[in-house]
Design a protein around this motif. Structure first.
Motif, PDB file in Angstrom:
ATOM      1  N   VAL A 130       0.836  -1.203   0.000  1.00 37.95           N
ATOM      2  CA  VAL A 130       0.000   0.000   0.000  1.00 37.95           C
ATOM      3  C   VAL A 130       0.874   1.257   0.000  1.00 37.95           C
ATOM      4  O   VAL A 130       0.611   2.212  -0.751  1.00 37.95           O
ATOM      5  CB  VAL A 130      -0.940  -0.004   1.218  1.00 37.95           C
ATOM      6  N   ALA A 131       1.910   1.265   0.839  1.00 40.02           N
ATOM      7  CA  ALA A 131       2.794   2.430   0.899  1.00 40.02           C
ATOM      8  C   ALA A 131       3.476   2.658  -0.443  1.00 40.02           C
ATOM      9  O   ALA A 131       3.588   3.804  -0.904  1.00 40.02           O
ATOM     10  CB  ALA A 131       3.841   2.239   1.997  1.00 40.02           C
ATOM     11  N   THR A 132       3.912   1.592  -1.094  1.00 36.68           N
ATOM     12  CA  THR A 132       4.554   1.718  -2.402  1.00 36.68           C
ATOM     13  C   THR A 132       3.608   2.366  -3.400  1.00 36.68           C
ATOM     14  O   THR A 132       3.992   3.281  -4.150  1.00 36.68           O
ATOM     15  CB  THR A 132       4.999   0.337  -2.923  1.00 36.68           C
ATOM     16  N   ARG A 133       2.368   1.894  -3.426  1.00 31.91           N
ATOM     17  CA  ARG A 133       1.381   2.444  -4.370  1.00 31.91           C
ATOM     18  C   ARG A 133       1.117   3.922  -4.078  1.00 31.91           C
ATOM     19  O   ARG A 133       1.105   4.760  -4.995  1.00 31.91           O
ATOM     20  CB  ARG A 133       0.084   1.652  -4.288  1.00 31.91           C
ATOM     21  N   LEU A 134       0.928   4.264  -2.822  1.00 33.29           N
ATOM     22  CA  LEU A 134       0.621   5.650  -2.462  1.00 33.29           C
ATOM     23  C   LEU A 134       1.821   6.569  -2.689  1.00 33.29           C
ATOM     24  O   LEU A 134       1.668   7.699  -3.168  1.00 33.29           O
ATOM     25  CB  LEU A 134       0.160   5.734  -1.008  1.00 33.29           C
ATOM     26  N   PHE A 135       3.006   6.103  -2.343  1.00 32.49           N
ATOM     27  CA  PHE A 135       4.196   6.922  -2.581  1.00 32.49           C
ATOM     28  C   PHE A 135       4.381   7.176  -4.074  1.00 32.49           C
ATOM     29  O   PHE A 135       4.801   8.269  -4.484  1.00 32.49           O
ATOM     30  CB  PHE A 135       5.450   6.237  -2.021  1.00 32.49           C
ATOM     31  N   ALA A 136       4.079   6.165  -4.895  1.00 35.87           N
ATOM     32  CA  ALA A 136       4.214   6.317  -6.349  1.00 35.87           C
ATOM     33  C   ALA A 136       3.178   7.289  -6.884  1.00 35.87           C
ATOM     34  O   ALA A 136       3.454   8.088  -7.790  1.00 35.87           O
ATOM     35  CB  ALA A 136       4.075   4.965  -7.034  1.00 35.87           C
ATOM     36  N   GLU A 137       1.965   7.233  -6.344  1.00 33.29           N
ATOM     37  CA  GLU A 137       0.878   8.086  -6.837  1.00 33.29           C
ATOM     38  C   GLU A 137       0.992   9.520  -6.338  1.00 33.29           C
ATOM     39  O   GLU A 137       0.794  10.473  -7.093  1.00 33.29           O
ATOM     40  CB  GLU A 137      -0.471   7.512  -6.392  1.00 33.29           C
ATOM     41  N   LYS A 138       1.312   9.690  -5.053  1.00 31.48           N
ATOM     42  CA  LYS A 138       1.241  11.013  -4.428  1.00 31.48           C
ATOM     43  C   LYS A 138       2.588  11.599  -4.044  1.00 31.48           C
ATOM     44  O   LYS A 138       2.689  12.802  -3.805  1.00 31.48           O
ATOM     45  CB  LYS A 138       0.376  10.943  -3.164  1.00 31.48           C
ATOM     46  N   ALA A 172      23.094   3.730 -15.598  1.00 31.07           N
ATOM     47  CA  ALA A 172      22.080   3.470 -16.623  1.00 31.07           C
ATOM     48  C   ALA A 172      20.889   2.727 -16.033  1.00 31.07           C
ATOM     49  O   ALA A 172      19.729   3.023 -16.350  1.00 31.07           O
ATOM     50  CB  ALA A 172      22.694   2.671 -17.773  1.00 31.07           C
ATOM     51  N   VAL A 173      21.157   1.766 -15.143  1.00 28.05           N
ATOM     52  CA  VAL A 173      20.069   1.010 -14.506  1.00 28.05           C
ATOM     53  C   VAL A 173      19.174   1.940 -13.692  1.00 28.05           C
ATOM     54  O   VAL A 173      17.937   1.828 -13.725  1.00 28.05           O
ATOM     55  CB  VAL A 173      20.643  -0.109 -13.607  1.00 28.05           C
ATOM     56  N   HIS A 174      19.765   2.874 -12.981  1.00 29.03           N
ATOM     57  CA  HIS A 174      18.990   3.769 -12.131  1.00 29.03           C
ATOM     58  C   HIS A 174      18.108   4.728 -12.935  1.00 29.03           C
ATOM     59  O   HIS A 174      17.190   5.331 -12.382  1.00 29.03           O
ATOM     60  CB  HIS A 174      19.921   4.571 -11.216  1.00 29.03           C
ATOM     61  N   HIS A 175      18.369   4.852 -14.228  1.00 28.81           N
ATOM     62  CA  HIS A 175      17.549   5.728 -15.069  1.00 28.81           C
ATOM     63  C   HIS A 175      16.443   4.970 -15.807  1.00 28.81           C
ATOM     64  O   HIS A 175      15.720   5.569 -16.602  1.00 28.81           O
ATOM     65  CB  HIS A 175      18.428   6.475 -16.084  1.00 28.81           C
ATOM     66  N   LEU A 176      16.299   3.694 -15.564  1.00 25.39           N
ATOM     67  CA  LEU A 176      15.263   2.916 -16.247  1.00 25.39           C
ATOM     68  C   LEU A 176      13.874   3.491 -16.014  1.00 25.39           C
ATOM     69  O   LEU A 176      13.033   3.495 -16.913  1.00 25.39           O
ATOM     70  CB  LEU A 176      15.304   1.456 -15.775  1.00 25.39           C
ATOM     71  N   GLY A 177      13.638   3.971 -14.807  1.00 26.51           N
ATOM     72  CA  GLY A 177      12.322   4.516 -14.485  1.00 26.51           C
ATOM     73  C   GLY A 177      11.940   5.724 -15.297  1.00 26.51           C
ATOM     74  O   GLY A 177      10.756   6.067 -15.408  1.00 26.51           O
ATOM     75  N   ALA A 178      12.942   6.394 -15.888  1.00 26.14           N
ATOM     76  CA  ALA A 178      12.668   7.597 -16.664  1.00 26.14           C
ATOM     77  C   ALA A 178      12.146   7.293 -18.059  1.00 26.14           C
ATOM     78  O   ALA A 178      11.522   8.150 -18.688  1.00 26.14           O
ATOM     79  CB  ALA A 178      13.935   8.453 -16.756  1.00 26.14           C
ATOM     80  N   VAL A 196      18.896  -5.722 -14.341  1.00 24.28           N
ATOM     81  CA  VAL A 196      17.950  -4.941 -15.128  1.00 24.28           C
ATOM     82  C   VAL A 196      16.540  -5.503 -15.005  1.00 24.28           C
ATOM     83  O   VAL A 196      15.572  -4.764 -14.773  1.00 24.28           O
ATOM     84  CB  VAL A 196      18.384  -4.892 -16.609  1.00 24.28           C
ATOM     85  N   VAL A 197      16.401  -6.808 -15.152  1.00 22.06           N
ATOM     86  CA  VAL A 197      15.075  -7.434 -15.109  1.00 22.06           C
ATOM     87  C   VAL A 197      14.426  -7.241 -13.747  1.00 22.06           C
ATOM     88  O   VAL A 197      13.233  -6.908 -13.652  1.00 22.06           O
ATOM     89  CB  VAL A 197      15.174  -8.939 -15.458  1.00 22.06           C
ATOM     90  N   THR A 198      15.188  -7.436 -12.676  1.00 20.65           N
ATOM     91  CA  THR A 198      14.611  -7.271 -11.341  1.00 20.65           C
ATOM     92  C   THR A 198      14.330  -5.805 -11.020  1.00 20.65           C
ATOM     93  O   THR A 198      13.357  -5.498 -10.324  1.00 20.65           O
ATOM     94  CB  THR A 198      15.533  -7.877 -10.270  1.00 20.65           C
ATOM     95  N   ALA A 199      15.155  -4.900 -11.538  1.00 23.87           N
ATOM     96  CA  ALA A 199      14.889  -3.474 -11.330  1.00 23.87           C
ATOM     97  C   ALA A 199      13.593  -3.073 -12.019  1.00 23.87           C
ATOM     98  O   ALA A 199      12.776  -2.334 -11.452  1.00 23.87           O
ATOM     99  CB  ALA A 199      16.055  -2.637 -11.844  1.00 23.87           C
ATOM    100  N   ILE A 200      13.384  -3.557 -13.242  1.00 23.15           N
ATOM    101  CA  ILE A 200      12.164  -3.231 -13.975  1.00 23.15           C
ATOM    102  C   ILE A 200      10.948  -3.854 -13.301  1.00 23.15           C
ATOM    103  O   ILE A 200       9.885  -3.230 -13.198  1.00 23.15           O
ATOM    104  CB  ILE A 200      12.284  -3.685 -15.443  1.00 23.15           C
ATOM    105  N   ALA A 201      11.090  -5.072 -12.798  1.00 24.82           N
ATOM    106  CA  ALA A 201       9.979  -5.740 -12.117  1.00 24.82           C
ATOM    107  C   ALA A 201       9.576  -5.006 -10.850  1.00 24.82           C
ATOM    108  O   ALA A 201       8.445  -5.154 -10.371  1.00 24.82           O
ATOM    109  CB  ALA A 201      10.351  -7.180 -11.795  1.00 24.82           C
ATOM    110  N   ASN A 202      10.499  -4.216 -10.294  1.00 25.28           N
ATOM    111  CA  ASN A 202      10.236  -3.465  -9.063  1.00 25.28           C
ATOM    112  C   ASN A 202      10.493  -1.979  -9.290  1.00 25.28           C
ATOM    113  O   ASN A 202      11.035  -1.291  -8.424  1.00 25.28           O
ATOM    114  CB  ASN A 202      11.120  -3.992  -7.931  1.00 25.28           C
ATOM    115  N   LEU A 203      10.072  -1.489 -10.456  1.00 24.66           N
ATOM    116  CA  LEU A 203      10.431  -0.137 -10.868  1.00 24.66           C
ATOM    117  C   LEU A 203       9.861   0.922  -9.937  1.00 24.66           C
ATOM    118  O   LEU A 203      10.517   1.923  -9.651  1.00 24.66           O
ATOM    119  CB  LEU A 203       9.947   0.108 -12.300  1.00 24.66           C
ATOM    120  N   ASP A 204       8.641   0.714  -9.441  1.00 26.06           N
ATOM    121  CA  ASP A 204       8.067   1.677  -8.503  1.00 26.06           C
ATOM    122  C   ASP A 204       8.931   1.797  -7.256  1.00 26.06           C
ATOM    123  O   ASP A 204       9.199   2.897  -6.771  1.00 26.06           O
ATOM    124  CB  ASP A 204       6.649   1.268  -8.099  1.00 26.06           C
ATOM    125  N   ASP A 205       9.379   0.651  -6.732  1.00 25.06           N
ATOM    126  CA  ASP A 205      10.201   0.658  -5.526  1.00 25.06           C
ATOM    127  C   ASP A 205      11.472   1.480  -5.734  1.00 25.06           C
ATOM    128  O   ASP A 205      11.816   2.347  -4.931  1.00 25.06           O
ATOM    129  CB  ASP A 205      10.595  -0.771  -5.142  1.00 25.06           C
TER     130      ASP A 205
END
Length: 200
Positions: free
Chosen positions: A18-26, A163-169, A95-104
């Motif tokens: 829940v915290a992950t979802r809310l932190f990502a949204e707000k 480069a991995v840390h910029h995947l979220g962008a 890379v795969v695990t970072a993308i799978a947990n991109l919100d985190d």
């Protein structure tokens, strides 16, 4: 065993989800503890049994990803395979695990500066230890003459993780490349940068 919610989910995991979802949204700053417990369907007392403060949730969101990646790296490093295979596999897995947990990962990188100085130091130390284990694969290959020795191992690793840390962008799940394809490309690029130069 930890307390569970009505649907059987462990309470700490429910709170983190829940915290992950809310932190990502707000955003971390704009999300209150009250909003978290209401969305999780628990009381503040139940949350404080596991997490003393909202900061604890933010730190755990990142630490659980780092723990998982560290465990997977150790498993890959233990394989009786050539160092090129182990480094390529480890790089693609990051890379795969970072993308799978991109919100985190995105939430934490965006909000880490809001943690106390002590917490920031602890997280940086854990991340540095993980990077050093990853770097040891590069150094192993350099000692064996498999990788170029004139490329500083720490620079190659920092370049890769930058480069991995910029995947979220830019990464999108509906884009033309899957997480696995991006992982292979990133790993290929890392190994290409470490391949010995052809003789003149």
């Amino acid at each position: 065993m930890g307390r569970r919610t009505l649907d059987g989910e462990a309470l700490p995991q429910r709170l983190l989800a829940v915290a992950t979802r809310l932190f990502a949204e707000k955003g971390f700053e704009k999300t209150s503890v009250q909003e978290i417990v209401e969305a999780a369907g628990v009381t503040k007392g139940a949350m404080y049994h596991y997490f003393a403060a909202k900061d604890d949730l933010l730190q755990e969101i990142y630490q659980r990803l780092l723990r998982m990646q560290r465990d997977r790296l150790e498993s890959i490093m233990a394989e009786a395979q050539p160092v090129t295979w182990r480094l390529h596999t480890a790089a693609a897995d990051v890379v795969v695990t970072a993308i799978a947990n991109l919100d985190d990962a995105t939430i934490f990188l965006r909000s880490m500066h809001l943690l106390s100085a002590d917490r920031q130091r602890a997280v940086r130390a854990a991340r540095r230890a993980y990077h050093e284990r990853f770097r040891s694969l590069v150094e192993e290959g350099q000692r064996a003459g498999t990788f170029r020795a004139d490329v500083p191992a720490d620079l190659a690793v920092d370049y890769f993780f930058g480069a991995v840390h910029h995947l979220g962008a830019w990464f999108r799940s509906d884009g033309r490349l899957t997480a696995e394809q991006v992982g292979v490309h990133f790993a290929d690029l890392l190994l290409a940068s470490l391949c010995p130069k052809p003789a003149d």
